[in-house]
Design an enzyme around this catalytic site. Structure first.
Site, PDB file in Angstrom:
ATOM      1  N   ARG A  39       0.844  -1.204   0.000  1.00 14.12           N
ATOM      2  CA  ARG A  39       0.000   0.000   0.000  1.00 14.12           C
ATOM      3  C   ARG A  39       0.870   1.239   0.000  1.00 14.12           C
ATOM      4  O   ARG A  39       1.778   1.367   0.827  1.00 14.12           O
ATOM      5  CB  ARG A  39      -0.915   0.024   1.221  1.00 14.12           C
ATOM      6  CG  ARG A  39      -1.960  -1.067   1.198  1.00 14.12           C
ATOM      7  CD  ARG A  39      -2.882  -0.994   2.395  1.00 14.12           C
ATOM      8  NE  ARG A  39      -3.743  -2.163   2.441  1.00 14.12           N
ATOM      9  CZ  ARG A  39      -4.497  -2.484   3.482  1.00 14.12           C
ATOM     10  NH1 ARG A  39      -4.482  -1.720   4.567  1.00 14.12           N
ATOM     11  NH2 ARG A  39      -5.254  -3.554   3.463  1.00 14.12           N
ATOM     12  N   SER A 138      -7.968  -1.154   1.240  1.00 17.31           N
ATOM     13  CA  SER A 138      -8.897  -1.465   2.322  1.00 17.31           C
ATOM     14  C   SER A 138      -9.669  -0.245   2.819  1.00 17.31           C
ATOM     15  O   SER A 138     -10.409   0.376   2.060  1.00 17.31           O
ATOM     16  CB  SER A 138      -8.139  -2.144   3.469  1.00 17.31           C
ATOM     17  OG  SER A 138      -9.033  -2.647   4.433  1.00 17.31           O
ATOM     18  N   HIS A 139      -9.452   0.126   4.067  1.00 13.86           N
ATOM     19  CA  HIS A 139     -10.212   1.192   4.721  1.00 13.86           C
ATOM     20  C   HIS A 139      -9.560   2.559   4.539  1.00 13.86           C
ATOM     21  O   HIS A 139     -10.035   3.536   5.109  1.00 13.86           O
ATOM     22  CB  HIS A 139     -10.327   0.877   6.215  1.00 13.86           C
ATOM     23  CG  HIS A 139      -8.994   0.661   6.873  1.00 13.86           C
ATOM     24  ND1 HIS A 139      -8.215  -0.443   6.594  1.00 13.86           N
ATOM     25  CD2 HIS A 139      -8.284   1.396   7.751  1.00 13.86           C
ATOM     26  CE1 HIS A 139      -7.098  -0.372   7.283  1.00 13.86           C
ATOM     27  NE2 HIS A 139      -7.111   0.729   7.993  1.00 13.86           N
ATOM     28  N   ASP A 317     -16.215  -1.183   5.056  1.00 15.60           N
ATOM     29  CA  ASP A 317     -15.092  -0.358   4.609  1.00 15.60           C
ATOM     30  C   ASP A 317     -14.972  -0.414   3.089  1.00 15.60           C
ATOM     31  O   ASP A 317     -15.839  -0.965   2.401  1.00 15.60           O
ATOM     32  CB  ASP A 317     -13.787  -0.794   5.293  1.00 15.60           C
ATOM     33  CG  ASP A 317     -13.298  -2.163   4.830  1.00 15.60           C
ATOM     34  OD1 ASP A 317     -14.126  -2.973   4.385  1.00 15.60           O
ATOM     35  OD2 ASP A 317     -12.080  -2.417   4.920  1.00 15.60           O
ATOM     36  N   ASP A 319     -13.204  -2.092   0.855  1.00 13.50           N
ATOM     37  CA  ASP A 319     -13.228  -3.364   0.124  1.00 13.50           C
ATOM     38  C   ASP A 319     -14.181  -4.374   0.738  1.00 13.50           C
ATOM     39  O   ASP A 319     -14.178  -5.549   0.359  1.00 13.50           O
ATOM     40  CB  ASP A 319     -11.824  -3.953  -0.007  1.00 13.50           C
ATOM     41  CG  ASP A 319     -11.207  -4.334   1.337  1.00 13.50           C
ATOM     42  OD1 ASP A 319     -11.553  -3.704   2.351  1.00 13.50           O
ATOM     43  OD2 ASP A 319     -10.355  -5.248   1.368  1.00 13.50           O
ATOM     44  N   ASP A 321     -14.441  -5.929   3.568  1.00 15.09           N
ATOM     45  CA  ASP A 321     -14.072  -7.043   4.451  1.00 15.09           C
ATOM     46  C   ASP A 321     -14.275  -6.685   5.919  1.00 15.09           C
ATOM     47  O   ASP A 321     -14.339  -7.580   6.762  1.00 15.09           O
ATOM     48  CB  ASP A 321     -12.646  -7.540   4.185  1.00 15.09           C
ATOM     49  CG  ASP A 321     -11.560  -6.510   4.448  1.00 15.09           C
ATOM     50  OD1 ASP A 321     -11.885  -5.316   4.624  1.00 15.09           O
ATOM     51  OD2 ASP A 321     -10.375  -6.888   4.434  1.00 15.09           O
ATOM     52  N   ARG A 322     -14.394  -5.402   6.238  1.00 17.17           N
ATOM     53  CA  ARG A 322     -14.618  -4.992   7.627  1.00 17.17           C
ATOM     54  C   ARG A 322     -16.080  -4.624   7.843  1.00 17.17           C
ATOM     55  O   ARG A 322     -16.810  -4.331   6.899  1.00 17.17           O
ATOM     56  CB  ARG A 322     -13.729  -3.805   7.991  1.00 17.17           C
ATOM     57  CG  ARG A 322     -12.254  -4.118   7.864  1.00 17.17           C
ATOM     58  CD  ARG A 322     -11.382  -2.970   8.332  1.00 17.17           C
ATOM     59  NE  ARG A 322      -9.976  -3.278   8.070  1.00 17.17           N
ATOM     60  CZ  ARG A 322      -8.965  -2.879   8.806  1.00 17.17           C
ATOM     61  NH1 ARG A 322      -9.185  -2.136   9.876  1.00 17.17           N
ATOM     62  NH2 ARG A 322      -7.729  -3.199   8.505  1.00 17.17           N
ATOM     63  N   GLU A 404     -11.117 -10.059  14.644  1.00 14.14           N
ATOM     64  CA  GLU A 404     -10.088  -9.150  15.136  1.00 14.14           C
ATOM     65  C   GLU A 404     -10.737  -7.837  15.526  1.00 14.14           C
ATOM     66  O   GLU A 404     -11.793  -7.462  14.997  1.00 14.14           O
ATOM     67  CB  GLU A 404      -8.995  -8.955  14.084  1.00 14.14           C
ATOM     68  CG  GLU A 404      -9.498  -8.492  12.743  1.00 14.14           C
ATOM     69  CD  GLU A 404      -8.442  -8.515  11.655  1.00 14.14           C
ATOM     70  OE1 GLU A 404      -7.431  -9.224  11.815  1.00 14.14           O
ATOM     71  OE2 GLU A 404      -8.635  -7.833  10.636  1.00 14.14           O
ATOM     72  N   SER A 406     -10.066  -4.892  14.842  1.00 16.21           N
ATOM     73  CA  SER A 406     -10.094  -3.834  13.828  1.00 16.21           C
ATOM     74  C   SER A 406     -11.252  -4.037  12.862  1.00 16.21           C
ATOM     75  O   SER A 406     -11.127  -3.849  11.657  1.00 16.21           O
ATOM     76  CB  SER A 406      -8.759  -3.781  13.080  1.00 16.21           C
ATOM     77  OG  SER A 406      -8.414  -5.050  12.574  1.00 16.21           O
ATOM     78  N   LYS A 417     -11.583 -11.977   5.940  1.00 15.18           N
ATOM     79  CA  LYS A 417     -12.671 -11.465   6.769  1.00 15.18           C
ATOM     80  C   LYS A 417     -13.778 -10.996   5.836  1.00 15.18           C
ATOM     81  O   LYS A 417     -13.535 -10.694   4.669  1.00 15.18           O
ATOM     82  CB  LYS A 417     -12.192 -10.351   7.684  1.00 15.18           C
ATOM     83  CG  LYS A 417     -11.448  -9.227   7.023  1.00 15.18           C
ATOM     84  CD  LYS A 417     -10.695  -8.397   8.052  1.00 15.18           C
ATOM     85  CE  LYS A 417      -9.685  -7.483   7.374  1.00 15.18           C
ATOM     86  NZ  LYS A 417      -8.474  -7.303   8.149  1.00 15.18           N
TER      87      LYS A 417
END
Length: 601
Positions: A39, A138-139, A317, A319, A321-322, A404, A406, A417
């Site tokens: 990233r 991600s986020h 988020d 992508d 996954d969260r 997790e 996060s 996730k």
């Protein structure tokens, strides 16, 4: 310099012929993948050969059968630069002898959907993917401006999970020695906005790019896990109201299909569900700081809107996954969320009806899951941060549910996730708890009811996380070294603790977390600094590898309360003594120059 290798092929009219060029390049510093790939700021990725070097280094790290003649997935969260990156990777895949590339329509596939596609999808000819490139940071924010936006890329293996360290280490070593890469520069731009197959012919034979519906495979998988009919009944009840915020991330590509078309939710229950390359100018991180619109709608904002909040709210988020789970004026911590899902999974979710194989959490996550595992006599694992550690356990049949702190929760249906899975898990639990209440005058069992009953049964883990973002990397390292040095003299630490707050328990032990994988025996060192207190409380300090600039110090503070009469206190009140200890013990302000964290969760 381009050295055009002369490969010309005659083929049928429908297959366009391409040639391969070898492009000279040289290593670029700093291409070491973190726990979730590489990233950096968009402007870094746009440098000549930056993306090309990393992609070729990845191909070179894989065994030949995973590249030549293989099927690869290439998609992501749709953030700025994704369209350009997909075309580059397609041209490089063709030149490296890949047989076919699968791309989600408009380059959109959530990270969990990529995992599902790798594991579950079969092509018309029976082909299966051997891995995939996921284009996401991600986020973190996205967009074309120079200041904030990030881009990212990571490689997932044939099990659908992130590449293990053995592969990411090879990738990094390759980035330090790369001299050239092959590319099919004359391959035309593939239209990724239309579903269909584009066929080409090159040095290694046929090469296809298939653009497919982003949601089909994922929706099919979700319907095989959950009882959609019971969730539909819940969502159709006048007693229940629902709100889902995709934060203009890729979850928007799934939200309408799942929540509105499949489950019958109202269109008005969807917030920010149009994917945008800059996430609408927002920061697509589902927490109380950044998901402002959802937080306000759920009655947790600073001002009263005067409108009755929905019973259930959730956010994703960039992508997808969260996840963040909210009840009416009520926040569910991610640590509690995974514990509650595990405690209720067998009764509420058909996929788990025969029982859980085991449960796992990341080390910084609160010990709420530990207590559930002990009570239900389940195998339990504490692993370093990084989803690949869960993946190993799942591949070995040792873990069913994991999470997790996060805002990541998931199960063994894939190897990432999964934010929407977590929302459907919560809706399943709510549907199960309300089987007898949806008809008639009985009171609805709410999110808050479920959480408070859980605390009464298992105790409450008061928990908070302080993030200090973009800290000078040198100062962050000094702070961590200071904390390690303190651990050698626990009696001295306890003197300091009592000098700061006499009402805090003694430190019983302190260490740097180290994990020996029970599956492959690999050892992961320096995974975070822990101070464990006699009453079950914990302080954890970690440097995060998921940002793109500077260092992020994460401080985790946990206070365990077994007395059911004390589980209703405000979090800040229960945690205040430990917060004092953590900040003074670490000399946080002295090392970082920060009087307050960037984000408090």
């Amino acid at each position: 310099t381009n050295r055009n290798l002369i490969f010309f092929f005659f083929t049928s009219k429908k297959d366009m012929v391409f040639k391969v060029s070898l492009v000279s390049t040289s290593p670029i510093d700093g291409q070491k993948p973190g726990t979730s790939g590489l990233r950096k700021k968009v402007k870094v990725f746009k440098q000549p050969n930056y993306l090309h070097n990393f992609v070729q280094s990845t191909f070179n790290a894989l065994t030949p059968e995973k590249v030549k003649g293989a099927t690869l997935v290439v998609s992501g969260d749709g953030r700025y630069y994704s369209n350009d990156a997909v075309q580059i990777i397609i041209k490089m895949a063709a030149a490296n002898g890949v047989r076919r590339v699968w791309v989600g329509k408009n380059t959109l596939l959530s990270t969990p959907a990529v995992s599902a596609v790798i594991r579950e999808r079969s092509g018309a000819d029976g082909s299966k993917a051997t891995g995939g490139f996921i284009l996401t940071a991600s986020h973190n924010p996205g967009g074309p401006t120079e200041v904030r936006p990030d881009f990212g890329i990571k490689y997932n293996m044939e099990n659908g999970g992130p590449a293990p360290e053995s592969i990411t280490d090879k990738i990094y070593e390759n980035t330090k020695t790369i001299k050239e890469y092959p590319i099919a520069e004359d391959l035309p731009i593939v239209d990724i906005s239309a579903i269909g197959v584009s066929s080409f012919e090159g040095p290694e034979g046929k090469f296809d790019v298939e653009v497919f519906d982003s949601a089909d495979d994922y929706v099919k998988l979700m319907k095989s896990i959950f009882d959609f009919e019971s969730i539909r009944k819940l969502l159709s009840s006048p007693k229940f109201s629902f709100c889902y915020d995709a934060m203009h991330g890729v979850a928007g590509a799934y939200a309408h299909r799942i929540f509105v078309e499949e489950l019958g939710a109202q269109e008005s229950s969807l917030l920010n569900c149009v994917p945008k390359e800059d996430f609408g100018g927002g920061h697509p991180d589902p927490n109380l700081t950044y998901a402002k619109e959802l937080v306000a709608r759920m009655g947790l904002g600073k001002s009263d809107t005067g409108v009755e909040p929905p019973e259930f709210g959730a956010a994703a988020d960039g992508d997808a996954d969260r996840n963040m789970i909210l009840g009416k004026r009520f926040f569910v911590t991610p640590s509690d969320s995974v514990a509650i899902i595990a405690a209720n999974a067998v009764g509420a979710i058909p996929y788990f009806s025969t029982g859980l194989k085991g449960v796992a959490r990341s080390m910084p996550t609160s010990a709420a899951l530990d207590v559930v595992a002990k009570s239900l006599n389940l195998k339990f694992f504490e692993v370093p941060t990084g989803w690949k550690f869960f993946g190993n356990l799942m591949d070995a049949g040792m873990c069913s549910v994991c999470g997790e702190e996060s805002f990541g929760t998931g199960s063994d249906h894939i190897r990432e996730k999964d934010g929407i899975w977590a929302v459907l898990a919560w809706l399943s639990i709510l549907a199960h708890k309300n089987k007898e209440t949806l008809d008639g005058d009985a009171k609805l069992v709410t999110v808050e009811d479920i959480v408070r009953k859980h605390w009464a049964t298992y105790g409450r883990h008061y928990y908070t996380r302080y993030d200090y973002e973009n800290v000078d990397a040198g100062k962050a390292k000094e702070l961590m070294e200071h904390l390690v040095k303190l651990q050698s003299t626990i009696p001295e630490v306890n003197k300091m603790v009592k000098g700061i707050r006499s009402d805090v328990a003694n430190v019983s032990s302190a260490d740097e977390f180290e994990y020996k994988d029970p599956v492959d025996g690999s050892i992961s060192k320096h995974q975070g600094i822990r101070y464990l207190f006699e009453d079950g409380s914990r302080l954890v300090f970690r440097l995060s590898g998921t940002g793109s600039e500077g260092a992020t110090i994460r401080l985790y503070i946990e206070q365990y309360e077994k007395d059911a009469s004390k589980t209703g206190r405000e979090s800040h009140e229960a945690l205040s003594p430990l917060v004092d200890i953590a900040l003074k013990l670490s000399k946080m302000e002295e090392f970082t120059g920060r009087s307050a964290p960037t984000v408090i969760t």
